[in-house]
Design a protein around this motif. Structure first.
Motif, PDB file in Angstrom:
ATOM      1  N   ARG A 194     -22.943  28.460  16.346  1.00  0.00           N
ATOM      2  CA  ARG A 194     -22.603  29.540  17.170  1.00  0.00           C
ATOM      3  C   ARG A 194     -21.139  29.719  17.349  1.00  0.00           C
ATOM      4  NH1 ARG A 194     -26.322  33.187  18.215  1.00  0.00           N
ATOM      5  NH2 ARG A 194     -25.147  34.085  19.905  1.00  0.00           N
ATOM      6  N   PHE A 195     -20.536  30.921  17.081  1.00  0.00           N
ATOM      7  CA  PHE A 195     -19.331  31.175  17.228  1.00  0.00           C
ATOM      8  C   PHE A 195     -18.819  31.892  18.354  1.00  0.00           C
ATOM      9  CE2 PHE A 195     -20.599  30.306  12.781  1.00  0.00           C
ATOM     10  CZ  PHE A 195     -19.626  29.520  12.101  1.00  0.00           C
ATOM     11  N   LEU A 196     -17.462  31.552  18.863  1.00  0.00           N
ATOM     12  CA  LEU A 196     -16.795  31.757  19.962  1.00  0.00           C
ATOM     13  C   LEU A 196     -15.595  32.618  19.533  1.00  0.00           C
ATOM     14  CD1 LEU A 196     -16.902  32.666  23.035  1.00  0.00           C
ATOM     15  CD2 LEU A 196     -15.954  30.440  23.518  1.00  0.00           C
ATOM     16  N   ALA A 197     -15.321  33.821  19.781  1.00  0.00           N
ATOM     17  CA  ALA A 197     -13.967  34.255  19.403  1.00  0.00           C
ATOM     18  C   ALA A 197     -13.202  34.606  20.621  1.00  0.00           C
ATOM     19  CB  ALA A 197     -14.042  35.587  18.450  1.00  0.00           C
ATOM     20  N   ALA A 198     -11.966  34.577  20.736  1.00  0.00           N
ATOM     21  CA  ALA A 198     -11.222  34.898  21.956  1.00  0.00           C
ATOM     22  C   ALA A 198     -10.187  35.925  21.090  1.00  0.00           C
ATOM     23  CB  ALA A 198     -10.638  34.030  22.558  1.00  0.00           C
ATOM     24  N   VAL A 199      -9.803  37.198  21.665  1.00  0.00           N
ATOM     25  CA  VAL A 199      -8.857  38.178  21.207  1.00  0.00           C
ATOM     26  C   VAL A 199      -7.686  38.381  22.166  1.00  0.00           C
ATOM     27  CG1 VAL A 199     -10.226  40.274  21.816  1.00  0.00           C
ATOM     28  CG2 VAL A 199      -8.592  40.454  20.198  1.00  0.00           C
ATOM     29  N   ALA A 200      -6.544  38.178  21.673  1.00  0.00           N
ATOM     30  CA  ALA A 200      -5.349  38.324  22.376  1.00  0.00           C
ATOM     31  C   ALA A 200      -4.428  39.531  21.829  1.00  0.00           C
ATOM     32  CB  ALA A 200      -4.603  37.019  22.654  1.00  0.00           C
ATOM     33  N   LEU A 201      -3.797  40.196  22.646  1.00  0.00           N
ATOM     34  CA  LEU A 201      -2.971  41.450  22.229  1.00  0.00           C
ATOM     35  C   LEU A 201      -1.517  40.892  22.320  1.00  0.00           C
ATOM     36  CD1 LEU A 201      -4.565  44.332  24.131  1.00  0.00           C
ATOM     37  CD2 LEU A 201      -5.130  43.508  21.889  1.00  0.00           C
ATOM     38  N   GLY A 202      -0.804  40.831  21.101  1.00  0.00           N
ATOM     39  CA  GLY A 202       0.572  40.505  20.894  1.00  0.00           C
ATOM     40  C   GLY A 202       0.808  38.941  21.488  1.00  0.00           C
ATOM     41  N   ASP A 203       1.636  38.750  22.534  1.00  0.00           N
ATOM     42  CA  ASP A 203       1.722  37.406  22.900  1.00  0.00           C
ATOM     43  C   ASP A 203       1.196  37.141  24.286  1.00  0.00           C
ATOM     44  OD1 ASP A 203       3.331  36.765  20.720  1.00  0.00           O
ATOM     45  OD2 ASP A 203       5.105  37.578  21.798  1.00  0.00           O
ATOM     46  N   GLU A 204       0.306  38.196  24.453  1.00  0.00           N
ATOM     47  CA  GLU A 204      -0.451  38.113  25.788  1.00  0.00           C
ATOM     48  C   GLU A 204      -1.545  36.891  25.949  1.00  0.00           C
ATOM     49  OE1 GLU A 204      -1.979  41.939  26.883  1.00  0.00           O
ATOM     50  OE2 GLU A 204      -0.093  42.914  26.583  1.00  0.00           O
ATOM     51  N   ALA A 205      -2.007  36.683  26.834  1.00  0.00           N
ATOM     52  CA  ALA A 205      -3.261  35.751  27.165  1.00  0.00           C
ATOM     53  C   ALA A 205      -4.436  36.541  26.415  1.00  0.00           C
ATOM     54  CB  ALA A 205      -3.321  35.365  28.461  1.00  0.00           C
ATOM     55  N   PRO A 206      -5.619  35.678  26.143  1.00  0.00           N
ATOM     56  CA  PRO A 206      -6.736  36.330  25.505  1.00  0.00           C
ATOM     57  C   PRO A 206      -7.243  37.486  26.727  1.00  0.00           C
ATOM     58  CG  PRO A 206      -7.078  34.392  24.974  1.00  0.00           C
ATOM     59  CD  PRO A 206      -5.769  34.344  25.958  1.00  0.00           C
ATOM     60  N   ILE A 207      -7.870  38.707  26.191  1.00  0.00           N
ATOM     61  CA  ILE A 207      -8.226  39.641  27.146  1.00  0.00           C
ATOM     62  C   ILE A 207     -10.008  39.654  27.312  1.00  0.00           C
ATOM     63  CG2 ILE A 207      -6.007  40.965  27.275  1.00  0.00           C
ATOM     64  CD1 ILE A 207      -7.566  43.013  25.738  1.00  0.00           C
ATOM     65  N   ALA A 208     -10.501  39.236  26.093  1.00  0.00           N
ATOM     66  CA  ALA A 208     -11.662  39.175  25.813  1.00  0.00           C
ATOM     67  C   ALA A 208     -12.229  38.184  24.969  1.00  0.00           C
ATOM     68  CB  ALA A 208     -12.308  40.682  25.602  1.00  0.00           C
ATOM     69  N   THR A 209     -13.701  37.799  25.115  1.00  0.00           N
ATOM     70  CA  THR A 209     -14.256  36.984  24.210  1.00  0.00           C
ATOM     71  C   THR A 209     -15.658  37.462  23.508  1.00  0.00           C
ATOM     72  OG1 THR A 209     -15.549  35.902  26.173  1.00  0.00           O
ATOM     73  CG2 THR A 209     -13.442  34.818  25.404  1.00  0.00           C
ATOM     74  N   GLY A 210     -16.083  36.935  22.656  1.00  0.00           N
ATOM     75  CA  GLY A 210     -17.280  37.319  21.871  1.00  0.00           C
ATOM     76  C   GLY A 210     -17.881  36.289  21.401  1.00  0.00           C
ATOM     77  N   GLU A 211     -19.472  36.249  21.131  1.00  0.00           N
ATOM     78  CA  GLU A 211     -20.117  35.173  20.491  1.00  0.00           C
ATOM     79  C   GLU A 211     -20.753  35.871  19.495  1.00  0.00           C
ATOM     80  OE1 GLU A 211     -22.230  32.073  22.622  1.00  0.00           O
ATOM     81  OE2 GLU A 211     -21.188  32.567  24.384  1.00  0.00           O
ATOM     82  N   GLY A 212     -21.329  35.039  18.407  1.00  0.00           N
ATOM     83  CA  GLY A 212     -22.018  35.417  17.323  1.00  0.00           C
ATOM     84  C   GLY A 212     -22.462  34.425  16.492  1.00  0.00           C
ATOM     85  N   THR A 213     -23.345  34.804  15.379  1.00  0.00           N
ATOM     86  CA  THR A 213     -23.812  33.707  14.682  1.00  0.00           C
ATOM     87  C   THR A 213     -23.045  33.484  13.367  1.00  0.00           C
ATOM     88  OG1 THR A 213     -25.325  35.550  13.473  1.00  0.00           O
ATOM     89  CG2 THR A 213     -26.265  34.230  15.216  1.00  0.00           C
ATOM     90  N   SER A 214     -21.945  34.440  13.434  1.00  0.00           N
ATOM     91  CA  SER A 214     -20.967  34.038  12.182  1.00  0.00           C
ATOM     92  C   SER A 214     -19.488  34.586  12.857  1.00  0.00           C
ATOM     93  CB  SER A 214     -21.038  35.026  11.118  1.00  0.00           C
ATOM     94  OG  SER A 214     -20.956  36.584  11.532  1.00  0.00           O
ATOM     95  N   LYS A 215     -18.526  34.129  12.294  1.00  0.00           N
ATOM     96  CA  LYS A 215     -17.117  34.167  12.577  1.00  0.00           C
ATOM     97  C   LYS A 215     -16.936  35.701  12.766  1.00  0.00           C
ATOM     98  CE  LYS A 215     -12.163  33.330  11.207  1.00  0.00           C
ATOM     99  NZ  LYS A 215     -11.900  34.856  10.774  1.00  0.00           N
ATOM    100  N   LYS A 216     -17.288  36.522  11.697  1.00  0.00           N
ATOM    101  CA  LYS A 216     -17.215  38.103  11.715  1.00  0.00           C
ATOM    102  C   LYS A 216     -17.890  38.568  12.876  1.00  0.00           C
ATOM    103  CE  LYS A 216     -18.718  41.948   9.172  1.00  0.00           C
ATOM    104  NZ  LYS A 216     -19.554  42.387   7.744  1.00  0.00           N
ATOM    105  N   TYR A 217     -19.150  38.198  13.229  1.00  0.00           N
ATOM    106  CA  TYR A 217     -19.798  38.785  14.228  1.00  0.00           C
ATOM    107  C   TYR A 217     -19.136  38.425  15.914  1.00  0.00           C
ATOM    108  CZ  TYR A 217     -23.658  40.154  11.189  1.00  0.00           C
ATOM    109  OH  TYR A 217     -24.337  40.811  10.258  1.00  0.00           O
TER     110      TYR A 217
END
Length: 233
Positions: A194-217
């Motif tokens: 299982r893959f967990l991705a966190a996304v941040a905008l610029g130098d900010e802290a992460p604003i959202a996360t997502g899970e999936g069966t691959s890095k892409k998803y």
């Protein structure tokens, strides 16, 4: 939760989904690993989830191929990703009230596990896997089609959802928030990571996360949630 109560709930769910599934197998599909670990290492739904993921992907792929003869491979792949993502499956789960049937450990129960997108999405896949083993491939495919039918009716489903990373980047640029940055971690055995991705905008802290069966998803799921957050500001 007592055994008779959990079996009754599994039976209620089977009736709601209009599938003939072995009660013991469906109960297993509804058992999260947190419950298993807190109850002497009882069985849990991760193997069924692994099976259901493949069945879901195949059913959606065949459906999209047959119903969209003019779309190229790239467009078909984008639509499939939109329909089988954790975000989409969690939406399906909430629509059918799946959360109330899941067997959770006390820790997950106390932290809102019944509405966690990752748990809901995984349980949908496990139920599909249980249906395949109990009733066969045709019934499992029919269940998939019934579950995703509401998603297909959403006019926005194949808009932002088809390419959420690009949509997020464009929106972030318009708002002057910088370029999205993704950080991805993984867990679980090699055959069922299982893959967990966190996304941040610029130098900010992460604003959202997502899970999936691959890095892409996982990145796509995080981008969808981030786009929704930015759009609501």
């Amino acid at each position: 939760m007592g055994e008779s109560v959990s079996r009754d709930r599994a039976s209620d769910l089977a009736s709601q989904l209009a599938v003939d599934v072995n009660a013991e197998l469906l109960e297993l599909a509804l058992t999260h690993r947190s419950f298993a670990y807190e109850n002497g290492g009882a069985g849990h739904n991760e193997r069924l989830e692994f099976l259901g993921d493949s069945i879901l992907g195949q059913a959606v792929t065949v459906m999209l191929y047959r119903e969209n003869p003019t779309l190229d491979e790239g467009e078909l792949a984008k639509r499939r990703a939109s329909l089988v993502s954790s975000v989409a499956l969690a939406e399906v789960a909430r629509a059918i009230g799946l959360g109330r049937y899941i067997r959770l450990g006390r820790g997950e129960e106390l932290t809102g596990g019944r509405d966690k997108s990752s748990i809901l999405a995984d349980t949908v896949e496990a139920v599909i896997g249980a249906t395949y083993l109990s009733a066969g491939p045709e019934e499992a495919t029919a269940l998939v089609m019934r579950l995703i039918a509401p998603l297909m009716l959403d006019p926005d489903r194949f808009g932002v959802s088809m390419d959420p990373k690009t949509s997020l980047q464009e929106l972030s640029a318009r708002l002057g928030r910088g370029i999205p940055r993704y950080t991805v971690t993984n867990s679980g055995p090699d055959h069922s990571k299982r893959f967990l991705a966190a996304v941040a905008l610029g130098d900010e802290a992460p604003i959202a996360t997502g899970e999936g069966t691959s890095k892409k998803y996982a990145e796509m799921a995080a981008a969808r949630d981030a786009w929704a957050t930015l759009s609501s500001l």
